[in-house]
Design a protein around this motif. Structure first.
Motif, PDB file in Angstrom:
ATOM      1  N   SER A 197       1.806  -7.102  -0.048  1.00  0.00           N
ATOM      2  CA  SER A 197       2.500  -7.408  -1.295  1.00  0.00           C
ATOM      3  C   SER A 197       3.785  -6.598  -1.421  1.00  0.00           C
ATOM      4  O   SER A 197       3.964  -5.568  -0.775  1.00  0.00           O
ATOM      5  N   ASP A 198       4.693  -7.071  -2.283  1.00  0.00           N
ATOM      6  CA  ASP A 198       5.916  -6.314  -2.552  1.00  0.00           C
ATOM      7  C   ASP A 198       5.585  -4.920  -3.068  1.00  0.00           C
ATOM      8  O   ASP A 198       6.221  -3.933  -2.681  1.00  0.00           O
ATOM      9  N   GLU A 199       4.600  -4.822  -3.912  1.00  0.00           N
ATOM     10  CA  GLU A 199       4.222  -3.534  -4.486  1.00  0.00           C
ATOM     11  C   GLU A 199       3.781  -2.553  -3.403  1.00  0.00           C
ATOM     12  O   GLU A 199       4.201  -1.385  -3.390  1.00  0.00           O
ATOM     13  N   GLU A 200       2.941  -3.022  -2.491  1.00  0.00           N
ATOM     14  CA  GLU A 200       2.449  -2.165  -1.409  1.00  0.00           C
ATOM     15  C   GLU A 200       3.594  -1.732  -0.490  1.00  0.00           C
ATOM     16  O   GLU A 200       3.737  -0.541  -0.162  1.00  0.00           O
ATOM     17  N   LEU A 201       4.408  -2.676  -0.046  1.00  0.00           N
ATOM     18  CA  LEU A 201       5.486  -2.360   0.886  1.00  0.00           C
ATOM     19  C   LEU A 201       6.533  -1.471   0.229  1.00  0.00           C
ATOM     20  O   LEU A 201       7.037  -0.518   0.843  1.00  0.00           O
ATOM     21  N   ASP A 202       6.882  -1.748  -1.026  1.00  0.00           N
ATOM     22  CA  ASP A 202       7.876  -0.935  -1.724  1.00  0.00           C
ATOM     23  C   ASP A 202       7.414   0.516  -1.850  1.00  0.00           C
ATOM     24  O   ASP A 202       8.212   1.447  -1.708  1.00  0.00           O
ATOM     25  N   ALA A 203       6.123   0.713  -2.121  1.00  0.00           N
ATOM     26  CA  ALA A 203       5.608   2.074  -2.279  1.00  0.00           C
ATOM     27  C   ALA A 203       5.752   2.872  -0.986  1.00  0.00           C
ATOM     28  O   ALA A 203       6.158   4.046  -0.997  1.00  0.00           O
ATOM     29  N   VAL A 204       5.425   2.245   0.152  1.00  0.00           N
ATOM     30  CA  VAL A 204       5.552   2.929   1.441  1.00  0.00           C
ATOM     31  C   VAL A 204       7.020   3.192   1.769  1.00  0.00           C
ATOM     32  O   VAL A 204       7.394   4.301   2.178  1.00  0.00           O
ATOM     33  N   LEU A 205       7.865   2.194   1.572  1.00  0.00           N
ATOM     34  CA  LEU A 205       9.272   2.338   1.955  1.00  0.00           C
ATOM     35  C   LEU A 205      10.027   3.298   1.041  1.00  0.00           C
ATOM     36  O   LEU A 205      10.917   4.024   1.500  1.00  0.00           O
ATOM     37  N   ASP A 206       9.695   3.343  -0.229  1.00  0.00           N
ATOM     38  CA  ASP A 206      10.310   4.334  -1.117  1.00  0.00           C
ATOM     39  C   ASP A 206       9.943   5.750  -0.678  1.00  0.00           C
ATOM     40  O   ASP A 206      10.780   6.658  -0.685  1.00  0.00           O
TER      41      ASP A 206
END
Length: 324
Positions: A197-206
């Motif tokens: 999900s966008d939420e999961e990927l954004d958390a890792v990439l941030d």
């Protein structure tokens, strides 16, 4: 394989001498060499590709290749010419808890450095913090990569219960980047319905950006019969609604799975990896490997052997022909 992958009992350690330690390695178009100081892994990842028939006790019995540094020294001392970058390690985690007891990875890395061998380290461990200075002094010829699938503690505790929390790993990555060690994060595997999900990927990439990571890449989970058995349980434990049916659609699964690996549909992969690349670029990071870790002439000068390449290197690139 005894019990379930998330069994909380500690594995058994057993020393085991190796006949050889450095081997050719190829995956997804990448070719190089690999060194695995251990067989088996304590991180207990449900999606692990290294578990298979050849290692039925992969989670429960860890073999320490007790003579690995000595064998590696012997093999490199007789090496001729150029050597490809060495992956430390490809079929286990070289910095799993067994490393605290045996220290084989640290000793193997010292041997690689002694011979001027370029290397990558792939790990999910916090134990590598112990060797920060070791890798820092070789930062011109190494690349340290952490495999991070999720920043969610709920997900981590189900799919990879033997690994440290992502917050702990990113704090260590920050220490490495602050010391100038080239660092990357491998978001692999991206698990459909779990970490895509966008939420999961954004958390890792941030978190990658905040830790000073320059290079990020990733890949979608590949399925195999034993991995599918574990993932079905993981989907149930995570409460993924209608998870098994949706996985069968994404992967075109028919049971039993007889193929060595089953990939997800091209449409799904293109969408997820495309989104990952876009998110990485938007944060000023690169979906790539650094270009400083490349095949190099092995350094045999300390053994008393001098090749033309090593002579030119030590002579500053200028060699004069002898006068006869």
């Amino acid at each position: 394989m005894s019990g379930l992958w998330y069994d909380i009992s500690a594995p058994r350690y057993e020393p085991k001498p190796a006949k050889s330690i450095i081997h050719p390695f190829a995956v997804r178009g990448y070719t190089g060499m690999t060194v695995n100081p251990y067989q088996g892994c304590q991180h207990r990842c449900a999606y692990c590709y290294a578990t298979y028939e050849w290692s039925p006790e992969f989670y429960d019995k860890i073999y320490a290749k007790s003579n690995a540094p000595e064998v590696l020294e012997r093999e490199l001392a007789s090496w001729k010419g150029v050597i490809d970058p060495v992956m430390v390690a490809s079929a286990t985690d070289a910095y799993q808890p067994a490393e605290i007891k045996y220290g084989l990875t640290r000793r193997c890395v010292k041997v690689l450095q002694k011979y001027g061998v370029p290397y990558y380290v792939f790990t999910k461990s916090a134990i590598i913090e112990r060797d920060l200075e070791l890798h820092r002094r070789y930062s011109h010829n190494c690349f340290v990569v952490w495999s991070i699938t999720t920043a969610s503690e709920k997900t981590r505790r189900v799919v990879e219960p033997g690994t440290p929390p992502a917050e702990r790993i990113f704090s260590i990555i920050r220490k490495f980047t602050d010391e100038g060690v080239p660092c990357g994060v491998n978001v692999d595997p991206i698990m459909p319905l779990v970490t895509d999900s966008d939420e999961e990927l954004d958390a890792v990439l941030d978190a990658c950006r905040n830790a000073g990571v320059r290079y990020v890449f990733g890949a979608v989970l590949r399925m195999r019969e034993d991995i599918w058995d574990r993932m079905k349980m993981a989907l149930r434990l995570l409460g993924i609604e209608d998870g098994e049916r949706r996985y069968r659609e994404i992967y075109g699964i028919t049971e039993p799975i007889t193929a060595k690996y089953v990939s997800c549909s091209r449409e799904y992969s293109a969408r997820v990896i495309g989104a990952l690349k876009e998110k990485i670029g938007a944060r000023g990071m690169l979906y790539d490997f650094p270009d400083h870790v490349r095949p190099k002439q092995i350094d045999l000068t300390h053994t008393g052997q001098t090749t033309m390449m090593s002579y030119l290197a030590t002579a500053g690139g200028v060699a004069s022909a002898p006068v006869l």
